[in-house]
Design a protein around this motif. Structure first.
Motif, short mmCIF file in Angstrom:
data_model
loop_
_atom_site.label_atom_id
_atom_site.label_comp_id
_atom_site.label_asym_id
_atom_site.label_seq_id
_atom_site.Cartn_x
_atom_site.Cartn_y
_atom_site.Cartn_z
N THR A 17 0.77 -1.11 0.10
CA THR A 17 -0.14 -0.06 0.01
C THR A 17 1.02 1.37 0.09
N LEU A 18 1.82 1.35 0.89
CA LEU A 18 2.92 2.40 0.84
C LEU A 18 3.29 2.59 -0.28
N LEU A 19 4.17 1.61 -1.04
CA LEU A 19 4.82 1.60 -2.01
C LEU A 19 4.02 2.19 -3.31
N ALA A 20 2.84 1.79 -3.32
CA ALA A 20 1.94 2.10 -4.44
C ALA A 20 1.53 3.68 -4.36
N TRP A 21 1.51 4.05 -3.22
CA TRP A 21 1.10 5.64 -3.08
C TRP A 21 2.41 6.29 -3.35
N ARG A 22 3.59 5.60 -2.66
CA ARG A 22 4.79 6.35 -2.80
C ARG A 22 5.28 6.42 -4.31
N PHE A 23 4.88 5.27 -5.32
CA PHE A 23 5.40 5.36 -6.74
C PHE A 23 4.50 6.49 -7.51
N LEU A 24 3.16 6.33 -6.93
CA LEU A 24 2.22 7.27 -7.38
C LEU A 24 2.63 8.67 -7.43
N VAL A 25 2.83 9.07 -6.26
CA VAL A 25 3.11 10.42 -6.04
C VAL A 25 4.45 10.80 -6.76
N ILE A 26 5.69 10.01 -6.77
CA ILE A 26 6.55 10.35 -7.46
C ILE A 26 6.57 10.45 -8.95
N ALA A 27 5.65 9.52 -9.44
CA ALA A 27 5.26 9.54 -11.07
C ALA A 27 4.51 10.91 -11.20
N VAL A 28 3.68 11.31 -10.51
CA VAL A 28 3.14 12.62 -10.61
C VAL A 28 4.22 13.92 -10.72
N VAL A 29 5.05 13.93 -9.84
CA VAL A 29 5.87 14.61 -9.93
C VAL A 29 6.72 15.00 -10.91
N LEU A 30 7.41 13.45 -11.44
CA LEU A 30 8.41 13.53 -12.55
C LEU A 30 7.56 13.53 -13.81
N LEU A 31 6.32 13.42 -14.07
CA LEU A 31 5.58 13.24 -15.07
C LEU A 31 6.08 14.22 -16.15
N PRO A 32 6.47 15.73 -15.70
CA PRO A 32 6.88 16.54 -16.77
C PRO A 32 7.98 16.25 -17.65
N TRP A 33 8.95 15.26 -16.93
CA TRP A 33 9.98 14.77 -17.67
C TRP A 33 9.95 13.63 -18.51
N LEU A 34 8.73 13.05 -18.52
CA LEU A 34 8.39 11.84 -19.32
C LEU A 34 8.81 12.11 -20.70
N PRO A 35 9.50 11.19 -21.54
CA PRO A 35 9.76 11.65 -22.72
C PRO A 35 8.53 11.37 -23.61
N ARG A 36 8.32 12.20 -24.83
CA ARG A 36 7.36 12.35 -25.44
C ARG A 36 7.55 11.32 -26.47
N ALA A 37 8.90 10.80 -26.83
CA ALA A 37 9.05 9.91 -27.87
C ALA A 37 10.43 9.29 -27.57
N ALA A 38 10.29 8.06 -27.57
CA ALA A 38 11.41 6.97 -27.53
C ALA A 38 11.14 5.57 -28.12
N ASP A 39 11.95 4.99 -28.60
CA ASP A 39 12.07 3.88 -29.30
C ASP A 39 11.61 2.65 -28.58
N ARG A 40 11.03 1.49 -28.88
CA ARG A 40 10.63 0.56 -28.28
C ARG A 40 11.80 -0.25 -27.52
N ARG A 41 13.01 -0.26 -28.05
CA ARG A 41 13.94 -0.78 -27.43
C ARG A 41 14.32 -0.18 -25.93
N GLU A 42 14.28 1.13 -26.20
CA GLU A 42 14.56 1.99 -24.95
C GLU A 42 13.49 1.75 -23.91
N TRP A 43 12.22 1.75 -24.11
CA TRP A 43 11.09 1.77 -23.41
C TRP A 43 11.30 0.27 -22.57
N MET A 44 11.88 -0.90 -23.57
CA MET A 44 11.90 -2.17 -22.96
C MET A 44 13.20 -2.05 -21.67
#
Length: 310
Positions: free
Chosen positions: A31-58
């Protein structure tokens, strides 16, 4: 300034283990990990790459599983199973030395006698502390959890170093962290929802632990990267050996955890390991064109992977 950066890294990195302990007292670890990750994902969302190849995502998905999900699940479940925060930190602090040894065996770095001594001393420090925990009633199964977590992080670090041969082939730091945060948040949240632990407790203690864990996760990696770029990767990696002592003091002050004699001896032995590894890291390395393996390229660390957070 170098001393201030070092102190800040040790304190903030060790605070992550305290966050796991806080969370263990407020909710199931998933429970704590899920909400921890969700908070961090929201904070870092502006840096999520808009374009990346499939190999890099993997690749980022593999690093997210090894360096984020499995590593933190091991640490947080260990806290819930009664493993002292200082012990988890001590086991995790072996990761840089283990990666260094693996890099030498794989031929990417020269392995000196001093490195072997440092690794042996660090292992002895962990063994002494673990023996004290076992005598105090902590189960062997519980102690295996932080060990598996450390091995997962080490595997992710080695993979990241293998995939990144030059700075130009690596994904920018913030984009890597954002990608891993989003992937980890999705995986952990889905698992937590399936087992029925996603609903957060309506308590101040839970949200305090969540905020603490999220800030520790972002702050510790930011400071690690700062020390790496300003003072060198070797210094940043060996500083992690000092986090167990800081964690033990945090736990004693906040949770009144007893500081056992075996733990103190184990921490002192690990501190000696830091000195030995620091001395070894200052020696000459083979340069390109000389006999023997090449050193790691500039900016690559033998500690946590450049794209792996906590």
């Amino acid at each position: 300034m170098a001393t201030i950066r070092a102190l800040a890294l040790v304190l903030v990195w060790s605070s992550g283990f305290i966050g796991a302990e806080l969370g263990a007292r407020a909710a199931p670890p998933t429970t704590l990990l899920a909400w921890r990750f969700l908070v961090i994902a929201v904070v870092l969302l502006p840096w999520l790459p808009r374009a990346a190849d499939r190999r890099e995502w993997m690749r980022q998905a593999v690093l997210a599983v090894l360096c984020q999900c499995l590593y933190l699940v091991g640490v947080y479940w260990a806290a819930a199973a009664g493993v002292p925060a200082g012990t988890s930190a001590l086991i995790a602090s072996l990761q840089p030395a283990l990666v260094l040894a693996a890099a030498a065996l794989l031929g990417s770095r020269r392995f000196r006698f001093a490195h072997a001594c440092g690794l042996t001393l660090g292992s002895a420090g962990v063994a002494l502390t673990a023996a004290g925990d076992l005598s105090a009633g902590v189960s062997i199964t519980a102690l295996v959890l932080p060990l598996l977590a450390m091995l997962s992080l080490a595997a992710g670090t080695l993979l990241q170093q293998r995939w990144t041969t030059t700075p130009r082939t690596s994904t920018p730091l913030m984009q890597s962290l954002a990608t891993q945060a989003v992937i980890s948040a999705g995986l952990i949240t889905a698992y937590t929802a399936v087992v029925g632990d996603l609903t957060p407790p309506a308590t101040t203690a839970f949200w305090t632990a969540t905020a603490w864990a999220a800030l520790a996760g972002i702050g510790s990696y930011g400071l690690y990267y700062l020390v790496t770029t300003r003072d060198g990767a070797e210094r940043a990696s060996t500083l992690l050996y000092l986090t167990p002592a800081a964690t033990a003091l945090w736990a004693t002050a906040m949770f009144s955890e007893p500081l056992r004699r075996t733990a103190v001896i184990g921490l002192l032995v690990s501190a000696v390991a830091v000195a030995v590894l620091n001395t070894a890291s200052k020696g000459p390395v083979k340069r390109r064109g000389e006999p023997g393996p090449d050193p790691l390229p500039p900016g690559r660390s033998v500690g946590p992977a450049t794209a792996c957070g906590r």
